[in-house]
Design a protein around this motif. Structure first.
Motif, short mmCIF file in Angstrom:
data_model
loop_
_atom_site.label_atom_id
_atom_site.label_comp_id
_atom_site.label_asym_id
_atom_site.label_seq_id
_atom_site.Cartn_x
_atom_site.Cartn_y
_atom_site.Cartn_z
N LYS A 62 0.69 11.16 -10.46
CA LYS A 62 -0.19 12.34 -10.42
C LYS A 62 0.62 13.63 -10.58
O LYS A 62 0.21 14.54 -11.30
CB LYS A 62 -0.96 12.38 -9.10
N LEU A 63 1.77 13.69 -9.91
CA LEU A 63 2.64 14.87 -10.03
C LEU A 63 3.16 15.03 -11.46
O LEU A 63 3.21 16.13 -12.00
CB LEU A 63 3.81 14.77 -9.05
N PHE A 64 3.55 13.90 -12.05
CA PHE A 64 4.06 13.92 -13.42
C PHE A 64 2.99 14.43 -14.39
O PHE A 64 3.26 15.27 -15.25
CB PHE A 64 4.51 12.52 -13.84
N ILE A 65 1.77 13.93 -14.23
CA ILE A 65 0.66 14.35 -15.11
C ILE A 65 0.37 15.83 -14.91
O ILE A 65 0.12 16.57 -15.87
CB ILE A 65 -0.60 13.50 -14.82
N SER A 66 0.40 16.28 -13.64
CA SER A 66 0.12 17.69 -13.33
C SER A 66 1.17 18.61 -13.96
O SER A 66 0.84 19.64 -14.57
CB SER A 66 0.09 17.87 -11.81
N VAL A 67 2.45 18.23 -13.81
CA VAL A 67 3.55 19.03 -14.40
C VAL A 67 3.44 19.05 -15.91
O VAL A 67 3.63 20.10 -16.55
CB VAL A 67 4.92 18.47 -13.94
N LYS A 68 3.13 17.90 -16.48
CA LYS A 68 3.01 17.79 -17.94
C LYS A 68 1.89 18.68 -18.46
O LYS A 68 2.06 19.37 -19.49
CB LYS A 68 2.75 16.33 -18.31
N ARG A 69 0.77 18.70 -17.75
CA ARG A 69 -0.35 19.54 -18.18
C ARG A 69 0.01 21.03 -18.11
O ARG A 69 -0.37 21.81 -18.99
CB ARG A 69 -1.57 19.27 -17.29
N LYS A 70 0.72 21.43 -17.06
CA LYS A 70 1.13 22.83 -16.91
C LYS A 70 2.09 23.26 -18.00
O LYS A 70 1.99 24.36 -18.55
CB LYS A 70 1.77 23.04 -15.53
N LEU A 71 3.00 22.38 -18.35
CA LEU A 71 3.97 22.68 -19.40
C LEU A 71 3.29 22.85 -20.74
O LEU A 71 3.59 23.77 -21.51
CB LEU A 71 5.03 21.57 -19.50
N PHE A 72 2.34 21.97 -21.05
CA PHE A 72 1.61 22.05 -22.32
C PHE A 72 0.68 23.28 -22.32
O PHE A 72 0.45 23.88 -23.37
CB PHE A 72 0.82 20.79 -22.57
N LEU B 147 0.83 -1.21 0.00
CA LEU B 147 0.00 0.00 0.00
C LEU B 147 0.86 1.26 0.00
O LEU B 147 0.58 2.21 -0.74
CB LEU B 147 -0.91 -0.01 1.23
N LEU B 148 1.92 1.27 0.82
CA LEU B 148 2.80 2.45 0.90
C LEU B 148 3.50 2.71 -0.43
O LEU B 148 3.54 3.84 -0.92
CB LEU B 148 3.84 2.25 2.01
N VAL B 149 4.06 1.64 -1.02
CA VAL B 149 4.73 1.79 -2.32
C VAL B 149 3.72 2.19 -3.40
O VAL B 149 4.00 3.03 -4.25
CB VAL B 149 5.45 0.49 -2.72
N GLY B 150 2.53 1.60 -3.32
CA GLY B 150 1.49 1.91 -4.30
C GLY B 150 1.08 3.36 -4.27
O GLY B 150 0.99 4.02 -5.31
N PHE B 151 0.85 3.90 -3.06
CA PHE B 151 0.46 5.31 -2.94
C PHE B 151 1.60 6.24 -3.33
O PHE B 151 1.36 7.32 -3.89
CB PHE B 151 -0.03 5.62 -1.53
N ALA B 152 2.84 5.82 -3.06
CA ALA B 152 3.99 6.62 -3.50
C ALA B 152 4.03 6.67 -5.03
O ALA B 152 4.27 7.73 -5.62
CB ALA B 152 5.29 6.01 -2.96
N ALA B 153 3.75 5.54 -5.67
CA ALA B 153 3.74 5.48 -7.14
C ALA B 153 2.59 6.32 -7.70
O ALA B 153 2.76 7.02 -8.71
CB ALA B 153 3.60 4.03 -7.60
N VAL B 154 1.42 6.26 -7.06
CA VAL B 154 0.27 7.07 -7.49
C VAL B 154 0.61 8.55 -7.39
O VAL B 154 0.31 9.34 -8.30
CB VAL B 154 -0.98 6.76 -6.63
#
Length: 293
Positions: free
Chosen positions: A280-290, A269-276
């Motif tokens: 989520k951060l990657f998607i958020s940064v990608k959206r801001k850049l675009f 669960l801990l590793v899973g939430f870290a991966a989530v």
């Protein structure tokens, strides 16, 4: 000469006993993914016209066999020439499993809206229905490929260090059981409501046993699929957590006071939430850049 011949039979019998034992162990190790595979495919195989459910499921089953024919030789080559890569693949696969399990839990507690597109089969042409089927079949086979990689790698991880022939036999048996078992059960599940409808039509008496059983089967189908999804999610976290604990040294003694099943779940669960969070951060940064562009 005769004694040597019988000795060979004894060796073969001993090998097969060992294969059976290790196949059972490997199947247990992959149970979490099999549960998720079952839930996913039961969901993907429903929603078709009744007469098309089994043909669609057969097409997905053939795709699953083809997936494993592609994956197995690659896995055995890695095991023979780069066994360290199997361990790394096992850990990376466990991260994916933990992510998938945690994302389902995240999606349950933090639901997000999806655009609902209603498709009425009666308004579609025969060509459109077949095209829709092909799209869903391709999606199901792609999902099966990802899950099949995990099944093969986890099964292979239980027999690393053994002779390559032994690995081939054990992992191939697990792959066949996974395909036949999962899609056989899915076939029973997707036809459960149809069998229920047939039982309902057997009698006009509303209190007849056939009508009661038929209605139970019809109403139980969505509950069965939802239950499989919950069980599959828990199993994903348990399997991934177990992989981390057994293959990453600094986690060997993590939360040792807890029962192993609870420890594996917490680690997964801990590793899973870290991966989530990372995704989520990657998607958020990608959206801001675009958006800035």
């Amino acid at each position: 000469m005769a004694s040597g011949f019988f000795a060979l039979f004894d060796d073969i019998a001993a090998l097969m006993d060992d294969v059976v034992v290790m196949s059972k162990i490997s199947t247990k190790k992959t149970a979490g993914i099999l549960g998720d595979d079952l839930a996913v495919n039961a969901e993907k195989a429903t929603g078709f016209v009744s007469s098309r459910e089994l043909p669609v499921l057969w097409a997905i089953t053939k795709g699953s066999f083809l997936n494993k024919l592609i994956i197995l030789p690659i896995a055995f080559l890695l095991s023979a020439f780069a066994p360290w890569a199997v361990t790394w693949a096992l850990i990376l696969g466990a991260v994916y499993l933990a992510f998938e399990g945690a994302e389902k839990i995240y999606g349950f507690f933090v639901p997000h809206e999806h655009a609902k597109v209603e498709t009425k089969p009666e308004n579609l042409s025969k060509e459109a229905i077949l095209k829709n089927e092909k799209t869903k079949i391709k999606s199901a086979i792609l999902t099966d490929f990802i899950l099949s990689v995990e099944i093969v790698i986890i099964a292979l991880g239980t027999v690393l260090g053994r002779p390559i022939l032994f690995q081939i036999i054990v992992v191939s048996i697990v792959a066949i059981i996974a395909t036949v078992g999962v899609y056989g059960i899915v076939a029973l599940i997707v036809r459960m409501d149809d069998f229920g409808y047939k039982l309902v039509k057997l009698s006009q008496n509303k209190k007849s046993i056939s009508k009661l059983i038929g209605n139970f089967l019809i109403n139980a189908l969505p509950l069965v699929i939802k239950s499989l999804s919950v069980i599959g999610t828990i199993a994903l976290l348990l399997v991934s957590g177990g992989i981390f604990v057994h293959n990453i040294e600094f986690l060997h003694h993590f939360l040792e006071v807890l029962p192993s099943i609870l420890r594996d779940f917490i680690v997964g669960l801990l590793v899973g939430f870290a991966a989530v969070l990372v995704v989520k951060l990657f998607i958020s940064v990608k959206r801001k850049l675009f958006a800035e562009e």
